[in-house]
Design a protein around this motif. Structure first.
Motif, PDB file in Angstrom:
ATOM      1  N   MET A   1      72.424 115.809 103.352  1.00  0.00           N
ATOM      2  CA  MET A   1      71.117 116.227 103.830  1.00  0.00           C
ATOM      3  C   MET A   1      70.956 115.771 105.280  1.00  0.00           C
ATOM      4  O   MET A   1      71.216 114.626 105.608  1.00  0.00           O
ATOM      5  CB  MET A   1      70.010 115.629 102.945  1.00  0.00           C
ATOM      6  N   ASN A   2      70.502 116.669 106.133  1.00  0.00           N
ATOM      7  CA  ASN A   2      70.364 116.363 107.550  1.00  0.00           C
ATOM      8  C   ASN A   2      68.942 116.032 107.968  1.00  0.00           C
ATOM      9  O   ASN A   2      68.624 116.050 109.152  1.00  0.00           O
ATOM     10  CB  ASN A   2      70.887 117.532 108.392  1.00  0.00           C
ATOM     11  N   THR A   3      68.079 115.740 106.988  1.00  0.00           N
ATOM     12  CA  THR A   3      66.706 115.375 107.321  1.00  0.00           C
ATOM     13  C   THR A   3      66.359 114.022 106.710  1.00  0.00           C
ATOM     14  O   THR A   3      66.950 113.596 105.725  1.00  0.00           O
ATOM     15  CB  THR A   3      65.689 116.429 106.813  1.00  0.00           C
ATOM     16  N   THR A   4      65.378 113.386 107.326  1.00  0.00           N
ATOM     17  CA  THR A   4      64.871 112.118 106.797  1.00  0.00           C
ATOM     18  C   THR A   4      63.967 112.406 105.609  1.00  0.00           C
ATOM     19  O   THR A   4      63.619 113.560 105.344  1.00  0.00           O
ATOM     20  CB  THR A   4      64.055 111.366 107.873  1.00  0.00           C
ATOM     21  N   ILE A   5      63.528 111.372 104.934  1.00  0.00           N
ATOM     22  CA  ILE A   5      62.649 111.522 103.776  1.00  0.00           C
ATOM     23  C   ILE A   5      61.313 112.178 104.171  1.00  0.00           C
ATOM     24  O   ILE A   5      60.671 112.825 103.368  1.00  0.00           O
ATOM     25  CB  ILE A   5      62.435 110.169 103.052  1.00  0.00           C
ATOM     26  N   ILE A   6      60.926 112.038 105.456  1.00  0.00           N
ATOM     27  CA  ILE A   6      59.670 112.662 105.901  1.00  0.00           C
ATOM     28  C   ILE A   6      59.905 114.037 106.530  1.00  0.00           C
ATOM     29  O   ILE A   6      58.996 114.620 107.116  1.00  0.00           O
ATOM     30  CB  ILE A   6      58.865 111.740 106.848  1.00  0.00           C
ATOM     31  N   GLY A   7      61.138 114.545 106.422  1.00  0.00           N
ATOM     32  CA  GLY A   7      61.417 115.918 106.816  1.00  0.00           C
ATOM     33  C   GLY A   7      61.813 116.151 108.261  1.00  0.00           C
ATOM     34  O   GLY A   7      61.817 117.286 108.724  1.00  0.00           O
ATOM     35  N   LEU A   8      62.172 115.102 108.974  1.00  0.00           N
ATOM     36  CA  LEU A   8      62.610 115.252 110.359  1.00  0.00           C
ATOM     37  C   LEU A   8      64.133 115.299 110.430  1.00  0.00           C
ATOM     38  O   LEU A   8      64.824 114.714 109.591  1.00  0.00           O
ATOM     39  CB  LEU A   8      62.093 114.099 111.216  1.00  0.00           C
ATOM     40  N   ASP A   9      64.631 115.974 111.443  1.00  0.00           N
ATOM     41  CA  ASP A   9      66.064 116.008 111.686  1.00  0.00           C
ATOM     42  C   ASP A   9      66.566 114.573 111.904  1.00  0.00           C
ATOM     43  O   ASP A   9      66.010 113.838 112.729  1.00  0.00           O
ATOM     44  CB  ASP A   9      66.349 116.865 112.928  1.00  0.00           C
ATOM     45  N   LYS A  10      67.606 114.181 111.166  1.00  0.00           N
ATOM     46  CA  LYS A  10      68.088 112.794 111.226  1.00  0.00           C
ATOM     47  C   LYS A  10      68.563 112.391 112.615  1.00  0.00           C
ATOM     48  O   LYS A  10      68.259 111.295 113.077  1.00  0.00           O
ATOM     49  CB  LYS A  10      69.222 112.573 110.215  1.00  0.00           C
ATOM     50  N   LYS A  11      69.280 113.282 113.286  1.00  0.00           N
ATOM     51  CA  LYS A  11      69.786 112.953 114.621  1.00  0.00           C
ATOM     52  C   LYS A  11      68.627 112.745 115.593  1.00  0.00           C
ATOM     53  O   LYS A  11      68.622 111.782 116.365  1.00  0.00           O
ATOM     54  CB  LYS A  11      70.722 114.048 115.113  1.00  0.00           C
ATOM     55  N   GLN A  12      67.640 113.610 115.556  1.00  0.00           N
ATOM     56  CA  GLN A  12      66.481 113.454 116.431  1.00  0.00           C
ATOM     57  C   GLN A  12      65.692 112.186 116.086  1.00  0.00           C
ATOM     58  O   GLN A  12      65.214 111.490 116.984  1.00  0.00           O
ATOM     59  CB  GLN A  12      65.576 114.683 116.347  1.00  0.00           C
ATOM     60  N   ALA A  13      65.576 111.892 114.800  1.00  0.00           N
ATOM     61  CA  ALA A  13      64.874 110.677 114.377  1.00  0.00           C
ATOM     62  C   ALA A  13      65.612 109.433 114.869  1.00  0.00           C
ATOM     63  O   ALA A  13      64.983 108.465 115.323  1.00  0.00           O
ATOM     64  CB  ALA A  13      64.722 110.644 112.861  1.00  0.00           C
ATOM     65  N   GLU A  14      66.938 109.447 114.807  1.00  0.00           N
ATOM     66  CA  GLU A  14      67.730 108.316 115.307  1.00  0.00           C
ATOM     67  C   GLU A  14      67.524 108.134 116.813  1.00  0.00           C
ATOM     68  O   GLU A  14      67.389 106.998 117.290  1.00  0.00           O
ATOM     69  CB  GLU A  14      69.206 108.520 114.997  1.00  0.00           C
ATOM     70  N   GLU A  15      67.501 109.228 117.544  1.00  0.00           N
ATOM     71  CA  GLU A  15      67.272 109.150 118.991  1.00  0.00           C
ATOM     72  C   GLU A  15      65.873 108.603 119.282  1.00  0.00           C
ATOM     73  O   GLU A  15      65.693 107.796 120.202  1.00  0.00           O
ATOM     74  CB  GLU A  15      67.464 110.519 119.632  1.00  0.00           C
ATOM     75  N   LEU A  16      64.894 109.032 118.501  1.00  0.00           N
ATOM     76  CA  LEU A  16      63.534 108.528 118.689  1.00  0.00           C
ATOM     77  C   LEU A  16      63.447 107.028 118.402  1.00  0.00           C
ATOM     78  O   LEU A  16      62.734 106.310 119.092  1.00  0.00           O
ATOM     79  CB  LEU A  16      62.547 109.299 117.809  1.00  0.00           C
ATOM     80  N   THR A  17      64.186 106.557 117.404  1.00  0.00           N
ATOM     81  CA  THR A  17      64.143 105.119 117.111  1.00  0.00           C
ATOM     82  C   THR A  17      64.742 104.308 118.256  1.00  0.00           C
ATOM     83  O   THR A  17      64.261 103.217 118.561  1.00  0.00           O
ATOM     84  CB  THR A  17      64.844 104.747 115.785  1.00  0.00           C
ATOM     85  N   ILE A  18      65.752 104.854 118.924  1.00  0.00           N
ATOM     86  CA  ILE A  18      66.320 104.176 120.088  1.00  0.00           C
ATOM     87  C   ILE A  18      65.258 104.072 121.187  1.00  0.00           C
ATOM     88  O   ILE A  18      65.045 103.010 121.780  1.00  0.00           O
ATOM     89  CB  ILE A  18      67.580 104.916 120.593  1.00  0.00           C
ATOM     90  N   ASN A  19      64.567 105.176 121.443  1.00  0.00           N
ATOM     91  CA  ASN A  19      63.507 105.186 122.458  1.00  0.00           C
ATOM     92  C   ASN A  19      62.348 104.279 122.063  1.00  0.00           C
ATOM     93  O   ASN A  19      61.786 103.585 122.911  1.00  0.00           O
ATOM     94  CB  ASN A  19      63.000 106.601 122.692  1.00  0.00           C
ATOM     95  N   LEU A  20      61.983 104.310 120.801  1.00  0.00           N
ATOM     96  CA  LEU A  20      60.886 103.455 120.330  1.00  0.00           C
ATOM     97  C   LEU A  20      61.265 101.979 120.407  1.00  0.00           C
ATOM     98  O   LEU A  20      60.415 101.133 120.695  1.00  0.00           O
ATOM     99  CB  LEU A  20      60.465 103.845 118.914  1.00  0.00           C
ATOM    100  N   ASN A  21      62.530 101.661 120.169  1.00  0.00           N
ATOM    101  CA  ASN A  21      62.977 100.268 120.326  1.00  0.00           C
ATOM    102  C   ASN A  21      62.928  99.834 121.789  1.00  0.00           C
ATOM    103  O   ASN A  21      62.623  98.678 122.088  1.00  0.00           O
ATOM    104  CB  ASN A  21      64.373 100.066 119.743  1.00  0.00           C
ATOM    105  N   GLU A  22      63.195 100.759 122.712  1.00  0.00           N
ATOM    106  CA  GLU A  22      63.037 100.448 124.131  1.00  0.00           C
ATOM    107  C   GLU A  22      61.561 100.165 124.432  1.00  0.00           C
ATOM    108  O   GLU A  22      61.241  99.195 125.123  1.00  0.00           O
ATOM    109  CB  GLU A  22      63.533 101.601 125.000  1.00  0.00           C
ATOM    110  N   LEU A  23      60.677 100.994 123.891  1.00  0.00           N
ATOM    111  CA  LEU A  23      59.248 100.785 124.083  1.00  0.00           C
ATOM    112  C   LEU A  23      58.817  99.459 123.458  1.00  0.00           C
ATOM    113  O   LEU A  23      58.065  98.695 124.066  1.00  0.00           O
ATOM    114  CB  LEU A  23      58.450 101.946 123.488  1.00  0.00           C
TER     115      LEU A  23
END
Length: 156
Positions: A1-23
């Motif tokens: 499955m290429n989506t998270t449990i909340i229905g987002l694309d896993k790759k995009q969600a991973e990239e967002l977590t990197i950005n959110l960790n920077e924030l």
């Protein structure tokens, strides 16, 4: 499955977590700056700024928790060590700042850096259809823009 449990694309969600960790890292440094300003401010504006810096660090503490919880919601792991924060942070570090103008300027410059990161995340979360992150960034941006306006008015 290429989506998270909340229905987002896993790759995009991973990239967002990197950005959110920077924030998150930048907010942690900003928070610590505010604690130092609260403790160390001196001069005729002491009473006004002592209370204002406490207000800002209390707000930052809440935002830090919100960012970390969003990272977890996106199935990531929030950073939690000072070494990680220092490595990623671009917010200027204020050490032993006691002067009112220098302290307020540090806050303005820090918020400007946070806004840069938040706008990047806003765009990325929009592309990822991540309304939760997008809404949070939008709220942060609106509030911080107003705070910068008010602090710049004080500096004038």
């Amino acid at each position: 499955m290429n989506t998270t449990i909340i229905g987002l694309d896993k790759k995009q969600a991973e990239e967002l977590t990197i950005n959110l960790n920077e924030l998150l890292s930048n907010f942690q440094v900003y928070y610590q700056n505010l604690r130092g300003l609260h403790w160390n401010i001196k001069g005729k504006n002491f009473f006004e700024l002592h209370v204002k810096f406490e207000e800002f660090y209390t707000d930052s503490q809440e935002k830090i928790d919100m960012i970390a919880e969003r990272i977890l919601t996106l199935e990531g792991t929030p950073l939690h060590t000072f070494s990680d924060y220092i490595e990623l942070a671009k917010v200027p570090v204020g050490k032993n700042v006691t002067n009112d103008v220098e302290g307020v300027s540090l806050v303005v410059n820090s918020l400007a850096e946070l806004l840069r990161i938040e706008r990047f995340i806003l765009e990325a979360s929009d592309k990822a259809s991540d309304e939760g992150t997008n809404s949070m960034m939008s709220d942060f941006i609106a509030e911080q823009e107003k705070t910068i306006w008010m602090l710049n008015a004080w500096l004038s």
